[in-house]
Design an enzyme around this catalytic site. Structure first.
Site, PDB file in Angstrom:
ATOM      1  N   TYR A   1     -17.250  -2.824  -0.090  1.00 38.78           N
ATOM      2  CA  TYR A   1     -17.334  -1.396   0.220  1.00 38.78           C
ATOM      3  C   TYR A   1     -18.206  -1.123   1.443  1.00 38.78           C
ATOM      4  O   TYR A   1     -17.916  -0.199   2.215  1.00 38.78           O
ATOM      5  CB  TYR A   1     -17.801  -0.611  -1.004  1.00 38.78           C
TER       6      TYR A   1
ATOM      7  N   VAL B   1      -6.065  -4.862  -6.927  1.00 43.60           N
ATOM      8  CA  VAL B   1      -4.924  -5.591  -6.379  1.00 43.60           C
ATOM      9  C   VAL B   1      -4.697  -6.788  -7.297  1.00 43.60           C
ATOM     10  O   VAL B   1      -5.656  -7.443  -7.724  1.00 43.60           O
ATOM     11  CB  VAL B   1      -5.209  -6.061  -4.927  1.00 43.60           C
TER      12      VAL B   1
ATOM     13  N   GLY C   1      -6.701  -4.449  -0.553  1.00 45.32           N
ATOM     14  CA  GLY C   1      -7.677  -3.520  -1.130  1.00 45.32           C
ATOM     15  C   GLY C   1      -8.316  -2.656  -0.054  1.00 45.32           C
ATOM     16  O   GLY C   1      -8.465  -1.439  -0.221  1.00 45.32           O
TER      17      GLY C   1
END
Length: 141
Positions: free
Chosen positions: A124, A83, A93
């Site tokens: 993540y 991004v 994101g």
């Protein structure tokens, strides 16, 4: 499928993106070197040849992207999630990754992996990814 939010942000699957905006994403992320001498044709092939290519658009301008490499049957790897700096820390994101996961699962893909850059572990993990124990990523040199 599209995800629309306030402020006109739209995340959608595309096969083409403006080359200058695509290159700007890579440059902003520090993934681009001027000596790459990559042609516009090469840059056009990346979204065309990816199994899935998700673009995040704000007022029709590409401000983020992510893509999946996959057989679209069983396994997929998410990569190149980026991004533009001016739009980071707004959840875009995460929206891109979540969108790609949903699209992959709709197609029956049940194994989704990625290799994150240093410093992206928490990002993540918040999306459900876990470090794979007993596995080592390799790259052909």
């Amino acid at each position: 499928m599209r995800i629309e939010t306030l402020n006109g942000l739209e995340i959608k699957l595309v096969r083409t993106v403006p080359v200058d905006e695509f290159q700007a994403l890579y440059q902003d992320a520090g993934w681009w070197k001027d000596d790459y001498k990559i042609s516009d044709a090469f840059l056009h092939r990346i979204p065309e040849e990816s199994a899935l290519f998700a673009g995040a658009f704000l007022e029709k301008k590409l401000i983020g992207m992510g893509r999946a490499l996959s057989d679209l049957c069983s396994d997929a790897y998410i990569q190149d999630v980026v991004v533009l700096s001016d739009y980071q820390k707004l959840g875009i994101g995460s929206m891109i990754v979540t969108f790609l996961i949903q699209e992959l699962k709709k197609r029956g893909v049940d194994w989704i992996g990625l290799i994150g850059e240093p410093g992206t572990r928490a990002f993540y993990e918040n999306l459900g990814f876990r470090q794979m124990k007993d596995y080592i990523p390799f790259k052909l040199e």
